[in-house]
Scaffold this active site. Sequence first.
Site, short mmCIF file in Angstrom:
data_model
loop_
_atom_site.label_atom_id
_atom_site.label_comp_id
_atom_site.label_asym_id
_atom_site.label_seq_id
_atom_site.Cartn_x
_atom_site.Cartn_y
_atom_site.Cartn_z
N THR A 118 45.95 42.06 51.86
CA THR A 118 45.18 40.73 51.70
C THR A 118 45.99 39.65 52.15
OG1 THR A 118 44.63 39.13 49.86
CG2 THR A 118 46.42 40.61 49.13
N TYR A 142 48.65 39.29 41.71
CA TYR A 142 47.67 39.88 42.64
C TYR A 142 48.38 39.96 44.09
CZ TYR A 142 44.13 40.98 45.82
OH TYR A 142 43.32 41.76 47.08
N1 LIG Z 1 36.83 41.46 48.50
C1 LIG Z 1 37.79 40.69 49.38
O1 LIG Z 1 37.44 39.69 49.70
C2 LIG Z 1 39.31 41.34 49.62
C3 LIG Z 1 40.24 40.62 50.19
C4 LIG Z 1 41.39 40.85 50.48
C5 LIG Z 1 41.81 42.09 50.15
N2 LIG Z 1 40.70 43.05 49.37
C6 LIG Z 1 41.20 44.55 49.12
O2 LIG Z 1 40.42 45.06 49.47
C7 LIG Z 1 40.38 46.29 48.55
C8 LIG Z 1 38.83 46.57 47.85
O3 LIG Z 1 38.40 45.39 47.45
P1 LIG Z 1 36.99 45.32 46.93
O4 LIG Z 1 36.31 43.71 47.17
O5 LIG Z 1 36.00 46.36 47.55
O6 LIG Z 1 36.90 45.76 45.32
P2 LIG Z 1 36.01 46.38 44.38
O7 LIG Z 1 36.40 46.01 42.90
O8 LIG Z 1 34.53 46.53 44.71
O9 LIG Z 1 36.43 47.87 44.92
C9 LIG Z 1 37.55 48.45 44.07
C10 LIG Z 1 37.36 50.00 43.83
O10 LIG Z 1 38.39 50.53 43.48
C11 LIG Z 1 38.22 51.44 42.37
N3 LIG Z 1 39.31 51.47 41.25
C12 LIG Z 1 39.86 50.55 41.01
N4 LIG Z 1 41.12 51.00 40.40
C13 LIG Z 1 41.13 52.36 40.39
C14 LIG Z 1 41.94 53.57 40.22
N5 LIG Z 1 43.08 53.22 39.68
N6 LIG Z 1 41.34 54.69 40.62
C15 LIG Z 1 40.29 55.00 41.15
N7 LIG Z 1 39.56 53.90 41.60
C16 LIG Z 1 39.98 52.74 41.23
C17 LIG Z 1 37.02 50.48 41.55
O11 LIG Z 1 36.00 51.27 40.71
C18 LIG Z 1 36.26 50.13 42.75
O12 LIG Z 1 35.14 50.83 43.31
C19 LIG Z 1 41.34 45.90 47.27
O13 LIG Z 1 42.55 46.66 47.82
C20 LIG Z 1 41.30 44.40 47.53
O14 LIG Z 1 42.65 44.08 47.21
C21 LIG Z 1 39.65 42.57 49.04
#
Ligand SMILES: NC(=O)c1ccc[n+]([C@@H]2O[C@H](COP(=O)([O-])OP(=O)(O)OC[C@H]3O[C@@H](n4cnc5c(N)ncnc54)[C@H](O)[C@@H]3O)[C@@H](O)[C@H]2O)c1
Length: 332
Positions: A118, A142
């Site tokens: 991120t 985070y």
């Molecule tokens: N959304 C953004 O703008 C953004 C920006 C930078 C980085 N990220 C990174 O992208 C990735 C995905 O983010 P997102 O926005 O899709 O979030 P999200 O919450 O929609 O997706 C995360 C998924 O992981 C699953 N999950 C969480 N912990 C788990 C575990 N221990 N075992 C199995 N499944 C698990 C959740 O059920 C969910 O489906 C993350 O790593 C986040 O840090 C997101």
Amino acid sequence: MKKVIITGGAGYIGSHICYELLDNNYKIIIIDNLSTGQKKLVPEDSFFYKGDFSDPELLNKIFNDHEIDSVIHCAALIDASDSLNKPIEYYRENAAKTMNLIAFCANRNLSKFLFSSTAAVYGNPESAEVDEETYCAPITPYGSSKFMAEKFIYDFAPCTSINFGIMRYFNVAGADPKGRTGQPNRNATNVFSSLCRAILHEQEFTIYGNDYNTDDGTCVRDFIHVSDLASAHRIFLEYLDNKQEKPNCKNTPFLINCGYGHGFSILELINAAESLITKKIQYKFGERRNGDIEKIIASTDKIRGNLLWKPQHDNLSELIKTSLEWERNISD
Ligand SMILES: NC(=O)c1ccc[n+]([C@@H]2O[C@H](COP(=O)([O-])OP(=O)(O)OC[C@H]3O[C@@H](n4cnc5c(N)ncnc54)[C@H](O)[C@@H]3O)[C@@H](O)[C@H]2O)c1
């Protein structure tokens, strides 16, 4: 046929990656505990395992049942503000469990591993545009937990034959233009989801802080369409395959920023949304939120220059339109 595991594949970004890979004839396996993800976002043509991505029994079963080529590790806790109150959970889920997953994969001779990092690892940078060499000083647990996982990958890479890619996502927005998936979490606190809910339910939208050192006083972000981000993962897997063929290239993680290289303020976002829906949006200014960064824009030389990634959805109006269509569908 060799397969790709996507952890968090029932979540927002993970589900878009799943569709991108399926559209390009990959075979995919999803591991998700459905803590924030939803089963209905899991594509029909995939293998789905409900559980924790670091559970060795589950991983053993999956690696015994399938020939695994790559892992794309998206699963995480993702709320920077929330992490200020729950640092232990964030370090455990995002750093410690990631180490366990990677250690398991190394024992099973995995070929490629992409890590979802991120822009939060940069903290509040001295200059708004950041390249991959910019000093990292995360300001939330985070961001720190993701940076810790990155550091582990750097230390571990020379000890294994896994080819690592680290992707620092900037602000991800929008939804699948074909309407197959989108943000599953109805309580998502990111600005696009909050704005769409405010528009659809005719509620007042809160802008957190109007005294930042930016042109209009509101925060500036590099918003990237989730479908462009998903295609970057497919291209990255192909890039690592080619990299493997060259001697002396192995075992140094390849790190890229994932953004467009330009940004919009929150007020600019509201103006664009008003033009799209041809209606005024009610908003108010609230206090700054802890953990919010003033202004951050990705330098995109590496993702464009090395991966030859060509975004298809770099358009603020399309970002808002696809987000709004998705939110409208799920609120019906
Ligand atoms: N959304 C953004 O703008 C953004 C920006 C930078 C980085 N990220 C990174 O992208 C990735 C995905 O983010 P997102 O926005 O899709 O979030 P999200 O919450 O929609 O997706 C995360 C998924 O992981 C699953 N999950 C969480 N912990 C788990 C575990 N221990 N075992 C199995 N499944 C698990 C959740 O059920 C969910 O489906 C993350 O790593 C986040 O840090 C997101």
